[in-house]
Write a protein that holds these residues in place. Structure first.
Motif, PDB file in Angstrom:
ATOM      1  N   ALA A  49       5.212  13.852  17.088  1.00 14.01           N
ATOM      2  CA  ALA A  49       4.121  13.382  17.954  1.00 14.01           C
ATOM      3  C   ALA A  49       3.134  14.506  18.241  1.00 14.01           C
ATOM      4  O   ALA A  49       1.914  14.299  18.220  1.00 14.01           O
ATOM      5  CB  ALA A  49       4.689  12.821  19.256  1.00 14.01           C
ATOM      6  N   TYR A  50       3.659  15.694  18.503  1.00 17.66           N
ATOM      7  CA  TYR A  50       2.785  16.841  18.768  1.00 17.66           C
ATOM      8  C   TYR A  50       1.916  17.165  17.556  1.00 17.66           C
ATOM      9  O   TYR A  50       0.710  17.424  17.689  1.00 17.66           O
ATOM     10  CB  TYR A  50       3.607  18.063  19.174  1.00 17.66           C
ATOM     11  CG  TYR A  50       2.778  19.313  19.280  1.00 17.66           C
ATOM     12  CD1 TYR A  50       1.953  19.529  20.381  1.00 17.66           C
ATOM     13  CD2 TYR A  50       2.764  20.258  18.251  1.00 17.66           C
ATOM     14  CE1 TYR A  50       1.149  20.660  20.460  1.00 17.66           C
ATOM     15  CE2 TYR A  50       1.973  21.385  18.328  1.00 17.66           C
ATOM     16  CZ  TYR A  50       1.164  21.588  19.432  1.00 17.66           C
ATOM     17  OH  TYR A  50       0.367  22.712  19.505  1.00 17.66           O
ATOM     18  N   LEU A  51       2.516  17.154  16.366  1.00 13.38           N
ATOM     19  CA  LEU A  51       1.763  17.462  15.148  1.00 13.38           C
ATOM     20  C   LEU A  51       0.701  16.400  14.877  1.00 13.38           C
ATOM     21  O   LEU A  51      -0.410  16.722  14.443  1.00 13.38           O
ATOM     22  CB  LEU A  51       2.719  17.585  13.963  1.00 13.38           C
ATOM     23  CG  LEU A  51       3.649  18.807  13.987  1.00 13.38           C
ATOM     24  CD1 LEU A  51       4.648  18.743  12.835  1.00 13.38           C
ATOM     25  CD2 LEU A  51       2.852  20.105  13.928  1.00 13.38           C
ATOM     26  N   LEU A  52       1.038  15.135  15.147  1.00 12.75           N
ATOM     27  CA  LEU A  52       0.031  14.074  15.002  1.00 12.75           C
ATOM     28  C   LEU A  52      -1.134  14.310  15.960  1.00 12.75           C
ATOM     29  O   LEU A  52      -2.304  14.220  15.575  1.00 12.75           O
ATOM     30  CB  LEU A  52       0.664  12.707  15.297  1.00 12.75           C
ATOM     31  CG  LEU A  52       1.506  12.070  14.195  1.00 12.75           C
ATOM     32  CD1 LEU A  52       2.195  10.817  14.729  1.00 12.75           C
ATOM     33  CD2 LEU A  52       0.635  11.710  12.995  1.00 12.75           C
ATOM     34  N   GLY A  53      -0.803  14.611  17.205  1.00 11.07           N
ATOM     35  CA  GLY A  53      -1.839  14.870  18.194  1.00 11.07           C
ATOM     36  C   GLY A  53      -2.673  16.091  17.863  1.00 11.07           C
ATOM     37  O   GLY A  53      -3.851  16.177  18.239  1.00 11.07           O
ATOM     38  N   SER A  54      -2.081  17.023  17.136  1.00 15.07           N
ATOM     39  CA  SER A  54      -2.770  18.276  16.812  1.00 15.07           C
ATOM     40  C   SER A  54      -3.819  18.132  15.720  1.00 15.07           C
ATOM     41  O   SER A  54      -4.573  19.078  15.462  1.00 15.07           O
ATOM     42  CB  SER A  54      -1.752  19.345  16.379  1.00 15.07           C
ATOM     43  OG  SER A  54      -1.003  19.818  17.479  1.00 15.07           O
ATOM     44  N   ILE A  55      -3.843  16.977  15.054  1.00 10.75           N
ATOM     45  CA  ILE A  55      -4.834  16.784  13.986  1.00 10.75           C
ATOM     46  C   ILE A  55      -6.230  16.746  14.609  1.00 10.75           C
ATOM     47  O   ILE A  55      -6.576  15.810  15.326  1.00 10.75           O
ATOM     48  CB  ILE A  55      -4.564  15.484  13.215  1.00 10.75           C
ATOM     49  CG1 ILE A  55      -3.216  15.566  12.510  1.00 10.75           C
ATOM     50  CG2 ILE A  55      -5.688  15.212  12.215  1.00 10.75           C
ATOM     51  CD1 ILE A  55      -2.769  14.260  11.866  1.00 10.75           C
ATOM     52  N   PRO A  56      -7.054  17.766  14.371  1.00  8.92           N
ATOM     53  CA  PRO A  56      -8.385  17.848  15.005  1.00  8.92           C
ATOM     54  C   PRO A  56      -9.434  17.107  14.184  1.00  8.92           C
ATOM     55  O   PRO A  56     -10.244  17.715  13.471  1.00  8.92           O
ATOM     56  CB  PRO A  56      -8.649  19.352  15.036  1.00  8.92           C
ATOM     57  CG  PRO A  56      -7.955  19.861  13.811  1.00  8.92           C
ATOM     58  CD  PRO A  56      -6.765  18.958  13.562  1.00  8.92           C
ATOM     59  N   GLY A  96      -0.539  17.580  22.041  1.00  7.24           N
ATOM     60  CA  GLY A  96      -1.057  18.095  20.778  1.00  7.24           C
ATOM     61  C   GLY A  96      -2.564  17.975  20.673  1.00  7.24           C
ATOM     62  O   GLY A  96      -3.237  18.884  20.179  1.00  7.24           O
ATOM     63  N   HIS A  97      -3.113  16.852  21.152  1.00 13.53           N
ATOM     64  CA  HIS A  97      -4.562  16.675  21.109  1.00 13.53           C
ATOM     65  C   HIS A  97      -5.269  17.694  22.006  1.00 13.53           C
ATOM     66  O   HIS A  97      -6.343  18.186  21.668  1.00 13.53           O
ATOM     67  CB  HIS A  97      -4.918  15.257  21.564  1.00 13.53           C
ATOM     68  CG  HIS A  97      -6.383  14.991  21.584  1.00 13.53           C
ATOM     69  ND1 HIS A  97      -7.112  14.747  20.441  1.00 13.53           N
ATOM     70  CD2 HIS A  97      -7.279  14.951  22.603  1.00 13.53           C
ATOM     71  CE1 HIS A  97      -8.379  14.554  20.754  1.00 13.53           C
ATOM     72  NE2 HIS A  97      -8.517  14.680  22.056  1.00 13.53           N
ATOM     73  N   THR A  98      -4.660  17.987  23.136  1.00 16.06           N
ATOM     74  CA  THR A  98      -5.269  18.916  24.086  1.00 16.06           C
ATOM     75  C   THR A  98      -5.080  20.373  23.667  1.00 16.06           C
ATOM     76  O   THR A  98      -5.994  21.190  23.830  1.00 16.06           O
ATOM     77  CB  THR A  98      -4.656  18.709  25.490  1.00 16.06           C
ATOM     78  OG1 THR A  98      -4.684  17.321  25.814  1.00 16.06           O
ATOM     79  CG2 THR A  98      -5.423  19.485  26.541  1.00 16.06           C
ATOM     80  N   PHE A  99      -3.911  20.673  23.116  1.00 17.29           N
ATOM     81  CA  PHE A  99      -3.601  22.037  22.670  1.00 17.29           C
ATOM     82  C   PHE A  99      -3.159  21.985  21.201  1.00 17.29           C
ATOM     83  O   PHE A  99      -1.976  22.166  20.887  1.00 17.29           O
ATOM     84  CB  PHE A  99      -2.510  22.653  23.544  1.00 17.29           C
ATOM     85  CG  PHE A  99      -2.824  22.612  25.022  1.00 17.29           C
ATOM     86  CD1 PHE A  99      -3.792  23.446  25.567  1.00 17.29           C
ATOM     87  CD2 PHE A  99      -2.153  21.733  25.857  1.00 17.29           C
ATOM     88  CE1 PHE A  99      -4.074  23.406  26.919  1.00 17.29           C
ATOM     89  CE2 PHE A  99      -2.428  21.688  27.220  1.00 17.29           C
ATOM     90  CZ  PHE A  99      -3.395  22.521  27.747  1.00 17.29           C
ATOM     91  N   THR A 105      -6.661   9.637  22.911  1.00 20.25           N
ATOM     92  CA  THR A 105      -5.273   9.655  22.451  1.00 20.25           C
ATOM     93  C   THR A 105      -4.355   8.954  23.442  1.00 20.25           C
ATOM     94  O   THR A 105      -3.428   8.231  23.057  1.00 20.25           O
ATOM     95  CB  THR A 105      -4.808  11.105  22.218  1.00 20.25           C
ATOM     96  OG1 THR A 105      -5.697  11.733  21.287  1.00 20.25           O
ATOM     97  CG2 THR A 105      -3.404  11.150  21.652  1.00 20.25           C
ATOM     98  N   PHE A 106      -4.610   9.136  24.728  1.00 19.98           N
ATOM     99  CA  PHE A 106      -3.844   8.416  25.743  1.00 19.98           C
ATOM    100  C   PHE A 106      -4.112   6.914  25.640  1.00 19.98           C
ATOM    101  O   PHE A 106      -3.192   6.095  25.763  1.00 19.98           O
ATOM    102  CB  PHE A 106      -4.203   8.921  27.133  1.00 19.98           C
ATOM    103  CG  PHE A 106      -3.515   8.170  28.245  1.00 19.98           C
ATOM    104  CD1 PHE A 106      -2.137   8.115  28.316  1.00 19.98           C
ATOM    105  CD2 PHE A 106      -4.253   7.505  29.209  1.00 19.98           C
ATOM    106  CE1 PHE A 106      -1.502   7.413  29.335  1.00 19.98           C
ATOM    107  CE2 PHE A 106      -3.634   6.810  30.233  1.00 19.98           C
ATOM    108  CZ  PHE A 106      -2.243   6.764  30.287  1.00 19.98           C
ATOM    109  N   ALA A 107      -5.355   6.532  25.371  1.00 23.60           N
ATOM    110  CA  ALA A 107      -5.687   5.119  25.178  1.00 23.60           C
ATOM    111  C   ALA A 107      -4.909   4.552  24.004  1.00 23.60           C
ATOM    112  O   ALA A 107      -4.449   3.395  24.048  1.00 23.60           O
ATOM    113  CB  ALA A 107      -7.189   4.957  24.956  1.00 23.60           C
TER     114      ALA A 107
END
Length: 206
Positions: free
Chosen positions: A12-19, A94-97, A111-113
């Protein structure tokens, strides 16, 4: 804490980290959106810097990674004793950091949405209606997002899911903190406003 939870949280963190905003800007526009507009990697700044089409793609990507993380948490990484929101919330982190963008990312609203879309879509529908109404009134995405998510915490009580309400409250506080610069600009009267489609029509008829 199980091994499955750790793997799920890492995914989940790696998915969120995709900028997505950064990569789309660099690949198709030769622009680093962190150097323009608000300097943020989120979809709002992507709309401002890259235009409506690219901004829409960035918005979709940011929502999708939150939804995908939640779906994976509810299926592949399902933990019978805990809510999938625990794992999915790492996409917001991940999206934030983001690992892939020097840990400087967006403000996590989209991302929260996406998380809510996958977990409780009716709540997202309520939030979307509120968001569109408030945006039409205020013209400020930041203010609209903060108010919408705060009202979403109250609306989450309708679903009798205390974990959902607790997460919504925690992320609401986190997102408001991430918007502290926007809050200062709102108070100063200098926050950016977005034009509405009918604004152009009204101008053309004058």
């Amino acid at each position: 804490m199980s091994f499955t939870f750790i793997i799920g949280a890492a995914v989940a963190y790696l998915l969120g980290s995709i900028p997505s905003g950064l990569w789309i800007g660099q690949t198709f526009f030769q622009k680093d959106i962190r150097e323009f507009g608000s300097g943020n990697l989120g979809s709002t700044n992507a709309f401002r810097v890259l235009g409506a089409k690219a901004g829409s793609v960035v918005l979709f990507c940011d929502v999708f990674k939150g939804s995908l993380a939640t779906i994976l948490a509810m299926t592949i990484f399902k933990q019978p004793s805990i809510s999938p929101l625990w794992i999915a919330s790492f996409a917001v982190i991940g999206h934030t950091f983001p690992l892939f963008a020097s840990f400087k990312g967006g403000k996590a609203v989209a991302t929260f949405a996406g998380m809510i879309l996958a977990y409780q879509p009716l709540l997202l529908l309520y939030g979307l209606i509120i968001f569109l109404i408030l945006l039409a009134i205020t013209r400020m995405v930041s203010l609209t997002a903060m108010v919408t998510i705060s009202l979403g915490v109250l609306l989450s009580l309708l679903f009798n899911d205390w974990v959902l309400t607790a997460f919504a409250l925690a992320i609401d506080i986190f997102i408001i903190y991430r918007h502290r610069a926007n809050i200062q600009r709102i108070l100063n009267g200098t926050e950016n406003k977005v034009p509405m489609p009918w604004d152009k029509k009204n101008k053309d008829t004058k």
